[in-house]
Scaffold this motif. Structure first.
Motif, short mmCIF file in Angstrom:
data_model
loop_
_atom_site.label_atom_id
_atom_site.label_comp_id
_atom_site.label_asym_id
_atom_site.label_seq_id
_atom_site.Cartn_x
_atom_site.Cartn_y
_atom_site.Cartn_z
N ARG A 1 40.63 43.16 34.97
CA ARG A 1 40.80 42.30 36.14
C ARG A 1 40.27 43.04 37.36
O ARG A 1 40.74 44.14 37.67
CB ARG A 1 42.28 41.95 36.34
CG ARG A 1 42.92 41.21 35.19
CD ARG A 1 44.42 41.01 35.44
NE ARG A 1 45.08 40.47 34.25
CZ ARG A 1 46.40 40.42 34.11
NH1 ARG A 1 47.20 40.89 35.08
NH2 ARG A 1 46.94 39.91 33.02
N THR B 1 39.78 43.25 41.48
CA THR B 1 40.61 42.86 42.61
C THR B 1 39.75 42.57 43.83
O THR B 1 38.61 43.00 43.92
CB THR B 1 41.63 43.94 42.97
OG1 THR B 1 41.01 44.94 43.79
CG2 THR B 1 42.23 44.59 41.73
N GLU C 1 42.06 42.90 28.57
CA GLU C 1 41.05 42.37 29.48
C GLU C 1 40.95 43.30 30.68
O GLU C 1 41.78 44.20 30.88
CB GLU C 1 41.43 40.95 29.93
CG GLU C 1 42.72 40.91 30.75
CD GLU C 1 43.24 39.50 30.98
OE1 GLU C 1 42.82 38.59 30.26
OE2 GLU C 1 44.09 39.33 31.88
N GLY D 1 38.98 34.33 39.23
CA GLY D 1 40.10 35.25 39.14
C GLY D 1 39.74 36.67 38.79
O GLY D 1 40.62 37.52 38.64
N GLN E 1 46.12 32.12 36.99
CA GLN E 1 44.76 32.26 36.52
C GLN E 1 44.25 30.95 35.91
O GLN E 1 43.08 30.58 36.09
CB GLN E 1 44.67 33.39 35.50
CG GLN E 1 43.31 33.55 34.82
CD GLN E 1 42.20 33.89 35.78
OE1 GLN E 1 42.45 34.42 36.86
NE2 GLN E 1 40.97 33.57 35.42
N HIS F 1 50.82 35.67 36.51
CA HIS F 1 49.37 35.82 36.65
C HIS F 1 48.63 34.83 35.76
O HIS F 1 47.65 34.20 36.17
CB HIS F 1 48.95 37.24 36.31
CG HIS F 1 47.46 37.45 36.36
ND1 HIS F 1 46.64 37.20 35.28
CD2 HIS F 1 46.63 37.81 37.37
CE1 HIS F 1 45.38 37.43 35.61
NE2 HIS F 1 45.35 37.81 36.88
N HIS G 1 49.49 47.80 32.30
CA HIS G 1 48.32 47.54 33.13
C HIS G 1 48.03 48.79 33.97
O HIS G 1 48.93 49.33 34.62
CB HIS G 1 48.57 46.35 34.06
CG HIS G 1 49.11 45.15 33.35
ND1 HIS G 1 48.30 44.19 32.80
CD2 HIS G 1 50.38 44.78 33.06
CE1 HIS G 1 49.05 43.27 32.21
NE2 HIS G 1 50.32 43.60 32.36
N VAL H 1 38.58 37.94 36.01
CA VAL H 1 38.97 38.34 34.66
C VAL H 1 37.74 38.45 33.77
O VAL H 1 36.91 37.53 33.72
CB VAL H 1 39.97 37.34 34.05
CG1 VAL H 1 40.29 37.70 32.61
CG2 VAL H 1 41.26 37.34 34.87
N VAL I 1 46.16 39.57 41.60
CA VAL I 1 46.22 40.43 40.42
C VAL I 1 47.47 41.30 40.55
O VAL I 1 47.44 42.39 41.09
CB VAL I 1 44.97 41.32 40.31
CG1 VAL I 1 45.05 42.22 39.08
CG2 VAL I 1 43.71 40.46 40.25
N GLN J 1 36.31 39.81 43.95
CA GLN J 1 36.62 40.19 42.58
C GLN J 1 35.61 39.69 41.55
O GLN J 1 35.97 39.12 40.52
CB GLN J 1 38.07 39.80 42.21
CG GLN J 1 38.42 38.35 42.27
CD GLN J 1 39.90 38.06 42.00
OE1 GLN J 1 40.30 36.94 42.12
NE2 GLN J 1 40.71 39.01 41.64
#
Length: 567
Positions: free
Chosen positions: A382, A384, A380, A79, A161, A157, A348, A81, A149, A108
């Protein structure tokens, strides 16, 4: 699948003792910067490729030197992350061992390029110590599991995830070879362990899983071998629509190879998704082509045997009857930029990272900037599938601190960028990729301003248009899903493909073959002029080309399939 003659790689896998081969011996050979070709094929299963700098290959040959060998290492980060603590370790790895900074891939995750052989093991150990791994990031296995994302749907999400992580964990190879070679684990002296899912020769080719959250198809779910479309109602994950057989790779001049969109075959509730995924993987394991690698992806297994056959075999193998596809809708394919508030009140920040290149150059300090953000960030990161970055789960009180760092280090370019730049992807290509026929990543900054100038002349500079560049037809940048795509044939020459749609649900087609930059730009200039004059309100570029019959309607579409199956 019964085969009389296995391909050479199949034999290498069979003889490898579950991916051990003689990799360790090759790493200890100080005479050369390389490992053997057979071990390089096995090394991919461990998350690394041997490469060399093609820019200086000829010069080194003239000097009677071996190529400038180095290794690319890819992390497995379900994912996309990453915690701030992990980010700082990965950044340090890039500065200590890699030939350049961090690079975000189209799946990603991170790639580190330019790692020399003696630094391979320390790099792998550093990644492991950051609570991450590289195993199965490459090779004939299920690779990085990608996940949508969507910063506006934070609770969804997290739901998705969690399933991306479960799927990734379920398909990790069970071999201890990784621990023995890279982490100094105790060596197995008896018969190697069993691989209950993969068997002794693993899969016929790579396998990719992706999970999308409508209304955003930011992972190109129909490009996956197994695409899962999350159906969420009132904050509850009802399950997943299942699409199988997507794949982007092709070979120039070989019509038996082709890109393919995944086919929707049904819906499963969450408690059945692991069993269905394993059923798809093991069917491919048992029936995939192991004699001709160019025909070994799941899409060819399905097309050779028939979609109805595959679906029937899947239901028989798993004991699960697929339910009808649930209704859903995609409205876009790209990423969101700037600040977005999630449904949980957290913020975000979407940042544009050209071709995923996170390093300091040309007056920008992108790598340094994100490093400084990671030092103060409490949420965190993320990554893409469009090679961009989201600084996720930011408290309102911390926004101003991050904004100052974004401005200071040149990470705020997304505010002024054109629509096509914000929706562009390019693969690595030259100088490190051994398959590259033409430039891609290094060509994008050269080509984009010229295309933007044409769009500006026609009043289209802010129109979102999906642009994909690929140095070869293998499709790492998913070029066959670009409204405009260039697929490399030779240095300076590309196939121009047109007509995919903005939501990633239609393939493009070849419009001009083997043309140079001047022909590319003159062709696009004519098409942009027509689009500006004749488009319908809100009509996207790819849809305009099909409606106006500039290109024929591509043969493989998803919309009719969806509408026929909706409940």
């Amino acid at each position: 699948m019964s085969n009389t003659t296995l391909s050479h790689l199949e034999q290498i896998k069979a003889d490898s003792r579950h991916l051990r081969g003689t990799i360790e011996e090759g790493l200890n050979d100080a005479i050369t910067g390389a490992i053997s070709d057979d071990d390089n094929k096995l090394l991919k299963f461990h998350g690394s490729y041997q490469q060399d700098d093609r820019d200086i290959r000829d010069e080194r040959r003239k000097q009677k030197l071996e190529p400038a060998y180095s290794f690319m290492i890819r992390a497995r980060l379900p994912g996309g992350v990453v915690t701030p603590a992990q980010w700082l370790v990965f950044d340090d790895i890039a500065s200590t061992y890699a030939g350049r900074g961090l690079r975000i891939t189209t799946r990603q995750t991170f790639q580190w390029h330019g790692v020399i052989k003696r630094n391979l093991k320390p790099t792998m150990q550093a990644i492991h110590n950051a609570m991450a791994t590289t195993i199965a990031a490459c090779g004939d296995v299920n690779r990085q599991v990608v996940s949508s994302v969507n910063p506006q749907l934070s609770s969804q999400h997290q739901l998705v995830q969690d399933w991306a992580q479960k799927l990734s964990d379920h398909f990790i190879p069970r071999t201890r070879a990784y621990h023995e070679i890279w982490l100094d684990g105790e060596k197995i002296t008896s018969e190697p362990e069993e691989e209950p899912i993969y068997g002794d020769t693993y899969l016929p080719r790579k396998f990719k899983i992706g999970v999308a959250i409508p209304p955003t198809n930011d992972i190109d779910v129909f490009a996956q071998d197994l695409g899962l479309i999350a159906i969420v109602e009132n904050g509850v994950l009802l399950g997943f629509n299942v699409a199988i057989g997507g794949g982007m790779g092709a070979t120039h001049g070989d019509d038996s190879t082709y890109p393919r969109l995944g086919s929707l075959i049904g819906f499963v509730p969450p408690e059945q998704v692991i069993a269905i995924a394993e059923g798809v993987v093991t069917l491919q394991r048992d029936h995939g082509n192991r004699t001709e690698r160019q025909h070994a992806r799941l899409k060819y297994t399905i097309d050779h045997n028939g979609l109805d056959w595959f679906k029937g075999q899947l239901e028989e193998r798993t004991g699960i009857t697929l339910q009808p596809v649930h209704a859903y809708h995609f409205d876009q394919n790209g990423d969101r930029y700037g600040w977005e508030e999630g449904d949980d009140g957290k913020w975000h920040l979407g940042l544009y990272i050209e071709s995923g290149r996170l390093w300091d150059e040309d007056g920008l300090q992108l790598q340094t900037g994100v490093r400084e953000i990671a030092k103060i960030h409490q949420g965190e990161f993320r990554m893409t599938c469009n090679q961009n970055l989201v600084v996720a789960n930011v408290n309102t009180k911390d926004r101003s601190k991050i904004d100052k760092l974004v401005a200071k280090y040149g990470l705020d370019g997304y505010k002024q960028q054109s629509g096509i730049r914000r929706h562009s992807i390019a693969c690595v290509a030259l100088p490190t990729c051994g398959l590259a026929m033409a430039e891609s990543e290094r060509y994008l900054p050269v080509l984009l301003p010229k295309i933007e100038a044409l769009l500006d002349q026609h009043g289209l500079v802010n129109e979102p248009i999906l642009l994909r560049l690929s140095g070869c037809p293998n499709g790492c940048s998913r070029p066959y899903l670009g409204e405009i795509a260039l697929v490399g044939r030779a240095l300076g020459r590309y196939d121009l493909r047109l007509g995919a749609n903005y939501t990633g649900e239609r393939l493009n087609v070849i419009y001009r073959q083997n043309i140079d930059e001047s022909e590319i730009l003159s062709t696009l200039d004519t098409l942009f002029a027509s689009y500006a004059q004749k488009r319908l309100p809100e009509e996207k570029f790819g849809d305009f080309l099909v409606r106006s019959e500039v290109i024929p309607a591509p043969s493989q579409k998803l919309i009719p399939i969806i509408l026929d199956a909706v409940v």
